[in-house]
Write a protein that holds these residues in place. Structure first.
Motif, PDB file in Angstrom:
ATOM      1  N   GLU A  13      -5.957   9.494  -4.790  1.00  0.00           N
ATOM      2  CA  GLU A  13      -6.895   8.829  -4.632  1.00  0.00           C
ATOM      3  C   GLU A  13      -7.278   7.268  -4.801  1.00  0.00           C
ATOM      4  OE1 GLU A  13     -11.652   9.508  -4.846  1.00  0.00           O
ATOM      5  OE2 GLU A  13     -10.279  11.012  -5.603  1.00  0.00           O
ATOM      6  N   HIS A  14      -7.193   7.233  -6.549  1.00  0.00           N
ATOM      7  CA  HIS A  14      -7.368   5.947  -6.548  1.00  0.00           C
ATOM      8  C   HIS A  14      -6.695   5.011  -6.226  1.00  0.00           C
ATOM      9  CE1 HIS A  14      -7.776   2.268  -9.432  1.00  0.00           C
ATOM     10  NE2 HIS A  14      -6.322   2.170  -9.709  1.00  0.00           N
ATOM     11  N   GLU A  15      -4.915   5.207  -5.721  1.00  0.00           N
ATOM     12  CA  GLU A  15      -3.710   4.669  -5.136  1.00  0.00           C
ATOM     13  C   GLU A  15      -4.364   4.701  -3.479  1.00  0.00           C
ATOM     14  OE1 GLU A  15       0.040   5.137  -7.175  1.00  0.00           O
ATOM     15  OE2 GLU A  15      -0.858   6.774  -6.039  1.00  0.00           O
ATOM     16  N   GLN A  16      -5.111   5.246  -3.022  1.00  0.00           N
ATOM     17  CA  GLN A  16      -5.431   4.804  -1.696  1.00  0.00           C
ATOM     18  C   GLN A  16      -6.032   4.234  -0.997  1.00  0.00           C
ATOM     19  OE1 GLN A  16      -4.098   7.422   1.647  1.00  0.00           O
ATOM     20  NE2 GLN A  16      -4.549   5.235   2.220  1.00  0.00           N
ATOM     21  N   ASN A  17      -7.115   4.517  -2.293  1.00  0.00           N
ATOM     22  CA  ASN A  17      -7.824   2.987  -2.493  1.00  0.00           C
ATOM     23  C   ASN A  17      -7.607   1.583  -2.361  1.00  0.00           C
ATOM     24  OD1 ASN A  17     -10.132   5.036  -1.950  1.00  0.00           O
ATOM     25  ND2 ASN A  17     -10.808   5.324  -3.768  1.00  0.00           N
ATOM     26  N   VAL A  18      -6.561   1.854  -3.238  1.00  0.00           N
ATOM     27  CA  VAL A  18      -5.870   0.321  -3.476  1.00  0.00           C
ATOM     28  C   VAL A  18      -5.467   0.039  -2.052  1.00  0.00           C
ATOM     29  CG1 VAL A  18      -4.126  -0.770  -4.336  1.00  0.00           C
ATOM     30  CG2 VAL A  18      -5.990   0.674  -5.626  1.00  0.00           C
ATOM     31  N   LEU A  19      -4.430   1.317  -1.872  1.00  0.00           N
ATOM     32  CA  LEU A  19      -3.751   0.402  -0.296  1.00  0.00           C
ATOM     33  C   LEU A  19      -4.777   0.111   0.791  1.00  0.00           C
ATOM     34  CD1 LEU A  19      -1.786   0.877   1.802  1.00  0.00           C
ATOM     35  CD2 LEU A  19      -2.050   3.310   1.873  1.00  0.00           C
ATOM     36  N   ASN A  20      -6.128   0.880   1.228  1.00  0.00           N
ATOM     37  CA  ASN A  20      -6.758   0.798   2.113  1.00  0.00           C
ATOM     38  C   ASN A  20      -8.013  -0.866   1.900  1.00  0.00           C
ATOM     39  OD1 ASN A  20      -6.964   2.254   2.958  1.00  0.00           O
ATOM     40  ND2 ASN A  20      -9.143   3.886   1.663  1.00  0.00           N
ATOM     41  N   GLU A  21      -7.947  -1.395   0.134  1.00  0.00           N
ATOM     42  CA  GLU A  21      -7.877  -2.357   0.323  1.00  0.00           C
ATOM     43  C   GLU A  21      -7.354  -3.880   0.387  1.00  0.00           C
ATOM     44  OE1 GLU A  21     -11.517  -4.002  -1.383  1.00  0.00           O
ATOM     45  OE2 GLU A  21     -11.934  -2.063  -0.508  1.00  0.00           O
ATOM     46  N   VAL A  22      -5.869  -3.347  -0.026  1.00  0.00           N
ATOM     47  CA  VAL A  22      -4.738  -4.046   0.097  1.00  0.00           C
ATOM     48  C   VAL A  22      -4.371  -4.564   1.750  1.00  0.00           C
ATOM     49  CG1 VAL A  22      -2.540  -4.794   0.400  1.00  0.00           C
ATOM     50  CG2 VAL A  22      -3.578  -3.967  -1.867  1.00  0.00           C
ATOM     51  N   GLN A  23      -4.472  -3.471   2.566  1.00  0.00           N
ATOM     52  CA  GLN A  23      -4.474  -3.879   3.987  1.00  0.00           C
ATOM     53  C   GLN A  23      -5.532  -4.781   4.404  1.00  0.00           C
ATOM     54  OE1 GLN A  23      -3.897   0.506   5.096  1.00  0.00           O
ATOM     55  NE2 GLN A  23      -3.135  -0.063   5.501  1.00  0.00           N
ATOM     56  N   LEU A  24      -7.031  -4.716   4.391  1.00  0.00           N
ATOM     57  CA  LEU A  24      -7.886  -4.708   4.265  1.00  0.00           C
ATOM     58  C   LEU A  24      -7.771  -6.260   4.439  1.00  0.00           C
ATOM     59  CD1 LEU A  24     -10.796  -2.475   4.529  1.00  0.00           C
ATOM     60  CD2 LEU A  24      -9.992  -3.485   6.079  1.00  0.00           C
ATOM     61  N   ARG A  25      -7.836  -6.471   2.927  1.00  0.00           N
ATOM     62  CA  ARG A  25      -8.058  -7.589   2.577  1.00  0.00           C
ATOM     63  C   ARG A  25      -6.750  -8.962   2.986  1.00  0.00           C
ATOM     64  NH1 ARG A  25     -10.649  -8.735  -2.784  1.00  0.00           N
ATOM     65  NH2 ARG A  25     -11.837  -6.507  -2.977  1.00  0.00           N
ATOM     66  N   PHE A  26      -5.455  -8.491   2.832  1.00  0.00           N
ATOM     67  CA  PHE A  26      -4.035  -9.528   3.360  1.00  0.00           C
ATOM     68  C   PHE A  26      -3.834  -8.794   3.908  1.00  0.00           C
ATOM     69  CE2 PHE A  26      -5.260  -8.000  -1.589  1.00  0.00           C
ATOM     70  CZ  PHE A  26      -5.390  -9.699  -2.267  1.00  0.00           C
ATOM     71  N   PHE A  27      -3.726  -8.013   5.198  1.00  0.00           N
ATOM     72  CA  PHE A  27      -2.572  -8.361   6.128  1.00  0.00           C
ATOM     73  C   PHE A  27      -2.798  -7.774   7.554  1.00  0.00           C
ATOM     74  CE2 PHE A  27       0.159  -6.654   2.372  1.00  0.00           C
ATOM     75  CZ  PHE A  27       0.525  -7.769   1.864  1.00  0.00           C
ATOM     76  N   ASP A  28      -4.856  -7.422   7.285  1.00  0.00           N
ATOM     77  CA  ASP A  28      -5.566  -7.111   8.872  1.00  0.00           C
ATOM     78  C   ASP A  28      -4.986  -8.195   9.328  1.00  0.00           C
ATOM     79  OD1 ASP A  28      -7.171  -5.394   9.774  1.00  0.00           O
ATOM     80  OD2 ASP A  28      -8.955  -6.486   9.442  1.00  0.00           O
ATOM     81  N   LYS A  29      -4.860  -7.471  10.671  1.00  0.00           N
ATOM     82  CA  LYS A  29      -4.472  -8.316  11.835  1.00  0.00           C
ATOM     83  C   LYS A  29      -3.372  -9.557  11.765  1.00  0.00           C
ATOM     84  CE  LYS A  29      -9.991  -7.093  12.664  1.00  0.00           C
ATOM     85  NZ  LYS A  29     -10.863  -7.728  13.806  1.00  0.00           N
ATOM     86  N   ILE A  30      -2.944  -9.443  11.118  1.00  0.00           N
ATOM     87  CA  ILE A  30      -1.931 -10.562  11.262  1.00  0.00           C
ATOM     88  C   ILE A  30      -0.163  -9.854  10.753  1.00  0.00           C
ATOM     89  CG2 ILE A  30      -3.693 -12.251   9.690  1.00  0.00           C
ATOM     90  CD1 ILE A  30      -2.149 -11.653   7.008  1.00  0.00           C
ATOM     91  N   ILE A  31       0.297 -10.541  11.435  1.00  0.00           N
ATOM     92  CA  ILE A  31       1.661 -10.116  10.854  1.00  0.00           C
ATOM     93  C   ILE A  31       2.505 -10.954  10.265  1.00  0.00           C
ATOM     94  CG2 ILE A  31       4.007  -9.266  11.982  1.00  0.00           C
ATOM     95  CD1 ILE A  31       2.052  -8.261  14.863  1.00  0.00           C
ATOM     96  N   LEU A  32       2.993 -10.707   9.093  1.00  0.00           N
ATOM     97  CA  LEU A  32       4.342 -11.724   8.396  1.00  0.00           C
ATOM     98  C   LEU A  32       5.349 -11.609   8.815  1.00  0.00           C
ATOM     99  CD1 LEU A  32       2.205 -11.254   4.672  1.00  0.00           C
ATOM    100  CD2 LEU A  32       1.349 -13.272   6.951  1.00  0.00           C
ATOM    101  N   HIS A  33       5.903 -12.668   8.952  1.00  0.00           N
ATOM    102  CA  HIS A  33       7.422 -12.484   8.910  1.00  0.00           C
ATOM    103  C   HIS A  33       8.574 -13.347   9.583  1.00  0.00           C
ATOM    104  CE1 HIS A  33       7.538 -14.450  13.264  1.00  0.00           C
ATOM    105  NE2 HIS A  33       6.476 -13.943  13.184  1.00  0.00           N
TER     106      HIS A  33
END
Length: 329
Positions: A289-309
């Motif tokens: 559960e802790h890892e899933q919460n961190v994953l959600n935060e990581v997605q929102l904070r750093f990779f939301d609506k952007i594509i890095l390539h």
């Protein structure tokens, strides 16, 4: 372990497969004994597909895998290798001619100690001087290898998914699989835009580089990584965020990738036994559960609506080096 059919080949591949780049100096110091033990351990844990190629250590990966498979029943595993990319020397790095392709297939089989490979792929077709070379020389040479019993199926491996789609559409020779890398990740999930197309064409989908070749790890990428400093900086912030919360970024990134639909197998380049066990644990048990919460935060904070390539980095750099070599002659 989950198993999925590779396209319409009839081959059932493990959802997690073993990448051969780790059996060279690409991701750290190569240790043959550790590598041999890791390959055998991977097979024992239900992984049945191994992916390699001459580019990985200029034969070192193929030779090591071949040594590990020496006493393993051939019917118990599937293996894929490649042609097209060979040497570190820029002038000899790529060769897509029919003659070199035929020699490359034979050399691969010699190093692996096998009579045939299940999948033979054209490696990094982006770097071919012209797609006509791939269509008129490389693929026909591979078709001959299939007729000769040296390979069962033909595939394409590249960073550019659009280019692989173009080849599937234009080739008169059946392409049974495509291998995409770093396009099913937290920072770039564009492979999902193509899986239905390939499936409808009867083409298997192989994914590699869940961590973006080291970008999505707490350790960070190797110095040779082609991504820009800006891309690396964003991934480093995500890594720091995970470290502060006692979570390994690679673990949540891998879970994200393994959970994506439409992918037949995910190639993972295990460097040691702990990475293997951790990846299989994530596949079988998921995240805490802790890892899933961190994953959600990581997605929102750093990779939301952007594509890095790094779509436009490697090919121009290669061509610039080739131009320099031509001018120096």
């Amino acid at each position: 372990m989950r198993y999925n059919q590779l396209g319409v080949t009839g081959i059932e591949l493990s959802h997690v497969s073993l990448g051969g780049a780790s059996f060279s100096h690409i991701y750290g110091n190569f240790d043959e004994e550790r590598s041999l033990e890791l390959i055998k351990e991977t097979l024992k844990r239900g992984v049945n597909y191994l992916e390699t190629g001459p580019w990985y250590g200029q034969g070192c990966s193929e030779k090591t895998i071949g040594k590990a498979l020496k006493d393993v029943p051939r019917e118990s595993f599937f293996i894929g290798s490649k042609v097209g990319r060979y040497e570190q020397d820029t002038s000899k790095m790529f060769d897509f001619t029919a003659e070199k392709t035929a020699v490359g297939v034979d050399n691969t089989l010699r190093l692996l100690g096998l009579d045939y490979v299940d999948l033979i792929q054209v490696h990094d077709v982006t770097f071919a001087p012209d797609m006509s070379v791939v269509l008129k020389e490389t693929l026909p040479a591979l078709e001959q290898a299939v007729r000769d019993g040296k390979a069962r199926f033909i595939g394409i491996a590249d960073y550019d998914i659009d280019l692989m789609k173009e080849l599937v559409e234009e080739s008169d020779i059946k392409i049974s699989a495509v291998l995409s890398y770093a396009k099913s990740t937290l920072f770039d999930n564009r492979l999902q835009n193509y899986t239905k197309y390939f499936k409808n064409k009867g083409v298997g989908v192989i994914n590699a580089a869940a961590t973006g070749m080291g970008l999505l790890t707490n350790m960070g990428p190797r110095p040779w990584h082609p991504a820009s400093d800006d891309v690396k900086a964003i991934c480093r912030k995500a890594s720091d965020f995970c470290k502060e919360r006692n979570v390994e970024l690679a673990r949540i990134a891998t879970w994200f990738t393994l959970s994506q639909p439409g992918i037949d197998t995910n190639i993972c380049g295990f460097y040691n036994r702990s990475q293997l066990i951790d990846t299989l644990d994530v596949l079988e048990k998921g995240l805490t559960e802790h890892e899933q919460n961190v994953l959600n935060e990581v997605q929102l904070r750093f990779f939301d609506k952007i594509i890095l390539h790094w779509d436009d980095v490697e090919l121009p750099a290669y061509r610039a080096k080739m131009d320099e070599l031509l001018k120096a002659r």
